[in-house]
Design an enzyme around this catalytic site. Structure first.
Site, mmCIF file in Angstrom:
data_model
loop_
_atom_site.group_PDB
_atom_site.id
_atom_site.type_symbol
_atom_site.label_atom_id
_atom_site.label_comp_id
_atom_site.label_asym_id
_atom_site.label_seq_id
_atom_site.Cartn_x
_atom_site.Cartn_y
_atom_site.Cartn_z
ATOM 1 N N ALA A 1 0.870 -1.173 0.000
ATOM 2 C CA ALA A 1 0.000 0.000 0.000
ATOM 3 C C ALA A 1 0.909 1.226 0.000
ATOM 4 O O ALA A 1 2.103 1.114 0.263
ATOM 5 C CB ALA A 1 -0.862 -0.015 1.250
ATOM 6 N N GLY B 1 0.600 -5.093 0.750
ATOM 7 C CA GLY B 1 -0.611 -5.080 -0.068
ATOM 8 C C GLY B 1 -0.395 -5.694 -1.440
ATOM 9 O O GLY B 1 -1.332 -6.196 -2.051
ATOM 10 N N GLU C 1 -0.828 -9.288 -0.914
ATOM 11 C CA GLU C 1 -2.255 -9.503 -0.636
ATOM 12 C C GLU C 1 -3.069 -9.464 -1.936
ATOM 13 O O GLU C 1 -3.992 -10.255 -2.122
ATOM 14 C CB GLU C 1 -2.747 -8.465 0.375
ATOM 15 C CG GLU C 1 -2.165 -8.684 1.772
ATOM 16 C CD GLU C 1 -2.496 -7.569 2.725
ATOM 17 O OE1 GLU C 1 -3.043 -7.881 3.804
ATOM 18 O OE2 GLU C 1 -2.235 -6.398 2.393
ATOM 19 N N GLU D 1 4.537 -5.648 7.044
ATOM 20 C CA GLU D 1 3.794 -4.582 7.732
ATOM 21 C C GLU D 1 4.212 -4.426 9.191
ATOM 22 O O GLU D 1 4.190 -3.325 9.740
ATOM 23 C CB GLU D 1 2.285 -4.877 7.678
ATOM 24 C CG GLU D 1 1.641 -4.637 6.317
ATOM 25 C CD GLU D 1 1.753 -5.820 5.367
ATOM 26 O OE1 GLU D 1 1.037 -5.826 4.356
ATOM 27 O OE2 GLU D 1 2.571 -6.721 5.614
HETATM 28 N N1 T1G Z 1 4.672 3.421 -0.093
HETATM 29 C C1 T1G Z 1 5.144 4.636 -0.447
HETATM 30 N N2 T1G Z 1 6.438 4.886 -0.838
HETATM 31 C C2 T1G Z 1 7.249 3.833 -0.876
HETATM 32 C C3 T1G Z 1 6.832 2.525 -0.523
HETATM 33 C C4 T1G Z 1 5.477 2.339 -0.131
HETATM 34 N N3 T1G Z 1 4.988 1.141 0.201
HETATM 35 N N4 T1G Z 1 7.895 1.692 -0.648
HETATM 36 C C5 T1G Z 1 8.929 2.449 -1.075
HETATM 37 N N5 T1G Z 1 8.552 3.728 -1.208
HETATM 38 C C6 T1G Z 1 9.382 4.850 -1.681
HETATM 39 C C7 T1G Z 1 10.553 5.162 -0.752
HETATM 40 O O1 T1G Z 1 10.168 6.049 0.268
HETATM 41 C C8 T1G Z 1 11.552 5.800 -1.715
HETATM 42 O O2 T1G Z 1 11.145 7.129 -1.912
HETATM 43 C C9 T1G Z 1 11.313 5.024 -2.995
HETATM 44 O O3 T1G Z 1 9.996 4.456 -2.883
HETATM 45 C C10 T1G Z 1 12.293 3.906 -3.214
HETATM 46 O O4 T1G Z 1 12.308 3.107 -2.059
HETATM 47 C C11 T1G Z 1 -2.654 -2.950 3.370
HETATM 48 C C12 T1G Z 1 -0.715 -2.012 5.281
HETATM 49 C C13 T1G Z 1 10.342 -2.159 -1.980
HETATM 50 C C14 T1G Z 1 12.244 -3.219 -0.859
HETATM 51 O O5 T1G Z 1 6.665 -2.213 3.855
HETATM 52 O O6 T1G Z 1 10.742 -2.184 1.691
HETATM 53 O O7 T1G Z 1 1.040 -2.775 2.313
HETATM 54 O O8 T1G Z 1 13.066 8.250 -0.886
HETATM 55 O O9 T1G Z 1 14.680 3.585 -1.384
HETATM 56 O O10 T1G Z 1 15.981 0.219 -1.577
HETATM 57 O O11 T1G Z 1 -1.446 -4.717 4.217
HETATM 58 O O12 T1G Z 1 11.175 0.306 -0.619
HETATM 59 O O13 T1G Z 1 12.998 7.899 -3.336
HETATM 60 O O14 T1G Z 1 11.405 9.506 -2.231
HETATM 61 O O15 T1G Z 1 13.346 1.795 -0.239
HETATM 62 O O16 T1G Z 1 15.018 -0.375 -3.864
HETATM 63 C C15 T1G Z 1 4.121 -2.751 3.059
HETATM 64 C C16 T1G Z 1 8.237 -0.937 1.786
HETATM 65 C C17 T1G Z 1 3.435 -1.427 3.077
HETATM 66 C C18 T1G Z 1 7.624 -2.273 1.687
HETATM 67 C C19 T1G Z 1 12.591 -1.252 -2.389
HETATM 68 N N6 T1G Z 1 5.282 -2.668 2.199
HETATM 69 N N7 T1G Z 1 9.275 -0.710 0.787
HETATM 70 O O17 T1G Z 1 13.783 -0.909 -1.743
HETATM 71 O O18 T1G Z 1 14.066 1.491 -2.626
HETATM 72 S S1 T1G Z 1 2.072 -1.452 4.194
HETATM 73 C C20 T1G Z 1 6.486 -2.385 2.681
HETATM 74 C C21 T1G Z 1 10.469 -1.354 0.860
HETATM 75 C C22 T1G Z 1 0.899 -2.397 3.406
HETATM 76 C C23 T1G Z 1 -1.290 -3.550 3.483
HETATM 77 C C24 T1G Z 1 -0.293 -2.758 4.196
HETATM 78 C C25 T1G Z 1 11.499 -0.950 -0.149
HETATM 79 C C26 T1G Z 1 11.627 -1.916 -1.343
HETATM 80 P P1 T1G Z 1 12.207 8.253 -2.106
HETATM 81 P P2 T1G Z 1 13.668 2.503 -1.472
HETATM 82 P P3 T1G Z 1 14.821 0.090 -2.486
#
Ligand code: T1G
Length: 688
Positions: free
Chosen positions: A62, A101, A104, A124
């Site tokens: 998400a 998400g 999911e 999450e």
């Molecule tokens: N939402 C918004 N921005 C995100 C994002 C996300 N989920 N993931 C990454 N970004 C932005 C990040 O801030 C950065 O921005 C750019 O993308 C590159 O990221 C309903 C509740 C995928 C392994 O926890 O672990 O789903 O700094 O530098 O090293 O159940 O990003 O360039 O402006 O980290 O290549 C669950 C989170 C969400 C995964 C890539 N998902 N992301 O790593 O790049 S909650 C996560 C990561 C959810 C549902 C729920 C990593 C990555 P900027 P990066 P990277």
């Protein structure tokens, strides 16, 4: 359609492609067109099957930036609900990372296929949340409750091979994934339905597993250290076994809504973005220097750990020591550390051999001539450091970066001992350097911007969390650590005990309190530093003079009988404290947890404000990243500066004034920036 979601056809198969760089987060501008596409394809007469694919990487979750704001419909659950009403086969084509998400969404499909390098997970919990799109209810239906529990409470993604073995995905392919998915989908369509949505697959939910499940959940709960999300995750997966699907889904929603509004998740989301912000150094277009071969000077505990961190990141490493004997000892320790990982199953023997093949040992500085980066990790003494840098300056090739692992000393002074100060930088690793995530990158006055940018990029490549800091004694972390400890001796003399203070710290969420930490690290280290700075700590100094350095001598603030690592109260220390208090005419009194918290943590925050005033740290959030990744500050509190916001800056200033008046100690004198921030209510004016 939209820029973010497109639909193409390949025969009877419709391919829905999501394209929302950089990580295909399921922002509203993706969800809306995705919903429209699925609704229109559901009844499409000429559509035999549907593939969901992504450009770049599969959906990484998400959109975290949308949390805390009103949810715009359709939300993810609504999209998955539609997906599960589609009678024709739906296939998720997973490459890169399918996280949160994103996974999911894939669980809403009948089938999941993946590229062999794909990673799949529900992280999450690392954001203080639980999967809120049905992940806790659907995943156990595919992989079984115990596997689901492990995946969701740890938040650690798994690889495609493990996902296939666990029943999470149906096939693994190498390359041309979308084409493979179209073929797979056609085959399924050819076989004809009905196709069972995951929500109806109860085969792996066996009530008989509940006792084993509860045992495992209880063990995981013990490690939660006050964090709510791991507990909620376990509860929600349990509901998947114990409750009908819809009830379990509703219960998941309730838990999610509670957590997303809570301080812990706000803190952990703050840290998610803070870590990424910290890695942004000025000048995106700066050309980084090429780093292929690295040298490490010193093969002791720090040098060995640094060499391993670099080799684990794929670099060839030349380890230099003063003598053959010291070199062999250092290389043997590296080999042993890898062997321990193999014996624990966290590394294969094959990878161990690959890593060891990257090491070269030497006692000759000339062997460093082909290194692009050389990291010095010798004894923490200025004269020794300067001697090493003088010799490095003579042998290192032009353009090589010279880094010092000093944890306190003046990097400007070290740089000035070379003819190339622009190529000198601090790389302050934390022990054990092959494990600890944090890397304080010390920008000296003359450090060139491309050197800084190169080292920040290298840090991410070796899996470290980089934070750029300026030069001062102890940089950000150790300087604030000193402020946190300033009043701990006074607390002892006035009536608290080491056990009491340590218990308050662990209740606060720290892995360990200051006295247990001192005993673990060795009290002699602090003693040497104090002596070098002409400072004293009556109780600790007395223990050291008696040769009691903590765990390594079996006695310190605690007793460690028969080599045990479990601290036991040390009656001699309690007697020593009473005697010293009497000597100083201090009447001892009972001291509460709140007082301990404020006399340790408020000076730390105050020091953080001074560090921001001096520009030693660029952002308050950088300080939070340092403390959470280098010193174990509880993630659920977001770091000292974020926590200060939760605690209330006015309250903190009020108490600092109180203790400043009572003790006259500078650490309690509120920094001007702290007062300024209290007026604005946040660390404004300084990016945070
Ligand atoms: N939402 C918004 N921005 C995100 C994002 C996300 N989920 N993931 C990454 N970004 C932005 C990040 O801030 C950065 O921005 C750019 O993308 C590159 O990221 C309903 C509740 C995928 C392994 O926890 O672990 O789903 O700094 O530098 O090293 O159940 O990003 O360039 O402006 O980290 O290549 C669950 C989170 C969400 C995964 C890539 N998902 N992301 O790593 O790049 S909650 C996560 C990561 C959810 C549902 C729920 C990593 C990555 P900027 P990066 P990277």
């Amino acid at each position: 359609m939209s820029n973010f979601v497109s639909v193409t056809r390949d025969g009877g198969v419709a391919v829905v492609t999501i394209d929302n760089p950089p990580v295909n987060a399921l922002s509203f501008h993706v969800r809306e067109p995705l919903m429209q596409a699925l609704v229109s394809l559901r009844n499409g007469p000429d559509v035999a099957a549907i593939v969901i694919a992504c450009a770049g990487t599969f959906v990484a979750g998400a959109d975290i930036t949308e949390f805390g704001k009103p949810v715009r419909q359709p939300d993810l659950r609504a999209i998955i609900a539609v997906l599960e009403t589609i009678a024709k086969p739906t296939v998720a084509a997973i490459h890169g990372t399918a996280l949160g998400g994103g996974l999911e969404l894939a669980l809403g499909c009948h089938f999941r296929i993946a590229d062999s390098q794909a990673k799949l997970g529900l992280p999450e919990v690392k954001l203080g949340l639980l999967p809120g799109g049905g992940g806790t209810v659907r995943l156990p239906r595919l992989v079984g409750p115990l596997k689901a529990l492990g995946m969701i409470v740890s938040g650690t993604p798994i690889g495609a091979a493990e996902a296939l073995a666990a029943g999470l995905i149906d096939a693994v392919f190498d390359g041309a994934l979308t084409a493979q998915a179209v073929r797979f989908a056609s085959e399924m369509a050819g076989k004809g339905g009905p196709f069972t949505p995951v929500r109806e697959r109860d085969g792996r939910l066996d009530q008989a597993e509940l006792p084993a499940f509860d045992r495992q959940a209880a063990e995981l709960a013990q490690k939660a250290r006050g964090l709510e999300a791991p507990i909620a995750c376990a509860q929600s997966v349990r509901n998947a076994i114990a409750l009908p699907f819809e009830e379990a889904l509703a219960a998941e929603r309730e838990l999610f809504v509670k957590l997303v509004a809570g301080d812990q998740s706000r803190a952990q989301r703050h840290l998610f973005f803070a870590e990424r912000e910290a890695a942004k150094v000025a000048g995106k277009d700066i050309v980084r220097r090429k780093i292929a071969r690295v040298g490490v000077i010193g093969a002791g505990t720090m040098g060995g750990g640094i060499a391993m961190a670099l080799a684990n990141g794929g670099f060839s490493v030349t380890v230099l020591e003063a003598t053959q004997e010291a070199l062999q000892r250092g290389l043997a320790m590296i080999d042993k550390n890898y062997a321990v990982s193999v014996s624990r199953g966290s590394l294969s023997e094959e990878v161990k051999q690959q890593r060891l093949a990257l090491f070269k040992g030497s006692i000759d500085y000339a062997d460093l001539v082909d290194c692009d980066l050389i990291v010095e990790a010798v004894f923490e003494e200025m004269a020794i450091k300067k001697d090493v840098f003088g010799r490095l300056d003579a042998v290192a090739k032009p353009g090589a970066i010279l880094a010092t692992n000093t944890s306190y000393l003046d990097v400007n002074e070290i740089a000035a001992s070379t003819s190339r100060p622009q190529g000198v930088v601090g790389m302050h690793f934390f022990s054990p350097a092959n494990i600890m995530k944090l890397l304080e990158i010390v920008r000296a006055e003359k450090t060139a911007p491309d050197v800084l940018a190169t080292i920040v990029e290298l840090a991410r490549r070796i899996g470290k969390v980089p934070v750029v800091v300026g030069v001062c004694h102890g940089f950000v972390g150790n300087r604030m650590l000193a402020a946190r400890g300033t009043d701990s001796e006074a607390l002892l003399l006035e009536g608290a005990t080491p056990q009491q203070i340590d218990r308050v710290f662990s209740d606060f969420g720290w892995p360990m309190g200051p006295f247990q930490m001192g005993d673990l690290a060795g009290l002699d280290i602090g003693w040497r530093n104090r002596k070098a700075r002409g400072e004293t700590a009556m109780i600790a100094d007395t223990l050291c003079e008696q040769g009691h350095f903590g765990q390594k001598t079996g006695r310190g603030f605690y007793l460690y009988e028969n080599g045990s690592r479990t601290p036991a109260p040390n009656p001699e220390v309690e007697a020593l404290i009473r005697d010293k208090a009497a000597e100083k005419g201090i009447a001892r009194r009972s001291i509460g947890a709140d007082e301990i918290i404020e006399r340790a943590h408020y000076p730390m925050i105050n020091e953080g404000a001074k560090i921001l005033e001096e520009g030693i740290a660029a952002r308050a959030s950088d300080i939070d990243v340092v403390w959470v990744n280098g010193y174990g500050f509880p993630v659920g509190k977001g770091g000292p500066m974020f926590w200060a916001g939760l605690e209330g800056l006015d309250k903190i200033i009020g108490r600092l004034d109180h203790w400043h008046e009572r003790t006259g100690k500078d650490v309690f004198k509120p920094a001007p920036l702290l007062r300024q921030m209290a007026e604005t209510g946040a660390w404004e004016g300084v990016a945070s």
